[in-house]
Design a protein around this motif. Structure first.
Motif: not given
Length: 461
Positions: A11-14, A16-22, A52-53, A58-61
């Motif tokens: 969950i923490d990785k997800k 963090f990834a969403w923060i980077v993506a936005i 790309i992020v 792999e935040l979405m299909d």
């Protein structure tokens, strides 16, 4: 570590990834506009980075960013619809569809299993022997199908081997598929192929370019291939778990004689292979041959294709491929490659030959993120050769360096061949980035410490 702790880490990785993506696209959009860094380029970078992020983590299909990227380019007026969705006028997305339909059909009728069992029985030597055989087969096939064209038939074979062993997305399937790519596309760096001939033709040095001369000049890349094969093995660490030789002998015997459907499938496969081998005669791109092959499976007289084969196809990947091509097409239309070149070239003045080649390597590796290798070849071969020639640097090693640099990637979308490899579902994005990120970092060191000294030693630099 408990299950709850594992879930919390995921969950923490997800998050963090969403923060980077936005956050990163927002930062790009907040950068003040300049004559070079226009609103269109800002929007392009923001949309591309977001897509790309999302794909990498792999935040979405994959279907979601695949649809969103070209749509966002068009809606935000970064490019016209013709450019944003132009990938669908090329054969690449359709080739994926054709390949997947053929694969599903051949697997259902047992043809892939039969070929896989027969090959494993004949090869022997366990997993290491199998991996080495894939490497050798790729090099041999590349003599007949140069320029990386040998990858597709070899990948189909490797996919059959993986499925026969139950390696859907394992360390073993990752190593074998990466070895198939390595032995066919790296072979094009020391076996004369169409991409080099294209570059040589663009700068007018086709005379005297022979197979053995090219091999002599580029023999150092054989060492590179061996080094990367060891790197892949070291990073992935395959356990080599596979059924015994006796198991495959028994499975092959159980299949008995070829049934009618398998014979018809073999006929289509032979036609497809003949079509690939004779592309220089009929001038039909390999991608369209796979589409024709898939359609042929449903024609009267053959009719081994079923509706279920089409339903099983992973339709996400053709859209994913089209989105990746769209990134390169839009970048080219915006002139981003030339902007990068304008920023890099001034730093080449006064550098040594090693420094100049490292600048070329760096420029092409960066430009590869937004342009396809073929777009880079078409756009920058002549300008780069003009620049190095004005510095007294010979043309041939510059072309060799150019081809070497354009093959270095970090993510599958950068090069259609690697995207095809990834689309077979035999590896995770994490393992892909780990291997090719390491290869990318190592390529600059190898260029400076091994390739350039070799060219100096044989007297072409």
């Amino acid at each position: 570590m408990s299950v709850s702790q594992n879930d919390k880490m995921k969950i923490d990785k997800k998050i963090f990834a969403w923060i980077v993506a936005i956050f990163v696209p927002i930062v790009i959009l907040l950068i003040p506009e300049t004559e070079i860094f226009s609103l269109q380029i800002k929007l392009f970078l923001a949309i591309t980075v977001f897509g790309i992020v999302v794909m990498c983590f792999e935040l979405m299909d994959y279907m979601v960013p695949a649809l969103l990227i070209p749509l966002a380019y068009y809606l935000c007026k970064v490019s016209s619809a013709a450019v944003a969705f132009g990938a669908w006028t090329s054969y690449l997305p359709w080739m994926f569809l054709g390949m997947f339909i053929i694969t599903e059909c051949f697997e259902r009728i047992g043809l892939i299993s039969r070929v896989a069992y027969w090959c494993v029985v004949k090869i022997g030597g366990g997993f290491k022997g199998l991996a080495i055989s894939v490497l050798v087969a790729g090099i041999i096939l590349s003599l007949v199908l140069p320029g990386g064209n040998a990858f597709v038939p070899l990948a189909m074979f490797v996919l059959g081997i993986c499925r026969a062993n139950g390696w859907e997305c394992t360390k073993e399937s990752t190593v074998l598929m990466m070895y198939a790519m390595l032995s066919t596309y790296t072979a094009s760096k020391f076996l004369l192929g169409p991409s080099f001939l294209l570059m040589a033709g663009m700068v007018g040095v086709t005379e005297g370019v022979t197979f053995f001369r090219f091999l002599y000049h580029s023999a150092i890349f054989i060492v590179w291939m061996i080094l990367i094969a060891l790197l892949i093995w070291f990073l992935i660490k395959p356990e080599g778990n596979m059924h015994s030789q006796k198991y495959f002998v028994e499975k092959y015997k159980e299949m008995g004689k070829m049934c009618s459907d398998e014979k018809k499938g073999s006929f289509v496969a032979i036609l497809l292979v003949l079509g690939i081998f004779t592309m220089s005669i009929h001038k039909i791109d390999m991608g369209w041959l796979f589409v024709l092959g898939a359609c042929l499976l449903y024609f009267p007289g053959i009719k081994i294709g079923h509706a279920e084969d089409i339903k099983k196809v992973n339709f996400t990947m053709p859209f994913f491929v089209a989105a990746c091509i769209s990134i390169g097409n839009v970048a080219t239309s915006l002139g981003i490659g030339q902007i990068i070149a304008d920023l890099v070239v001034p730093h080449m003045e006064g550098l040594s030959i090693t420094g100049v080649y490292l600048c070329i390597w760096f420029f092409l590796c960066v430009a590869n993120f937004v342009m396809t290798p073929f777009a880079l070849i078409a756009s920058f071969t002549v300008p780069v050769v003009d620049i190095t020639s004005s510095m007294g640097i010979p043309v041939l090693p510059t072309l060799y360096c150019f081809g070497y640099a354009t093959s270095q990637i970090l993510l599958p979308y950068e090069y259609v061949a690697y995207l095809l490899m990834f689309s077979f579902g035999t590896m995770t994005m994490k393992n892909f980035v780990k291997v090719y990120g390491s290869k990318l970092a190592l390529s600059g060191i190898f260029l400076a410490c091994c390739v350039i000294p070799y060219w100096k030693f044989i007297g072409i630099l």
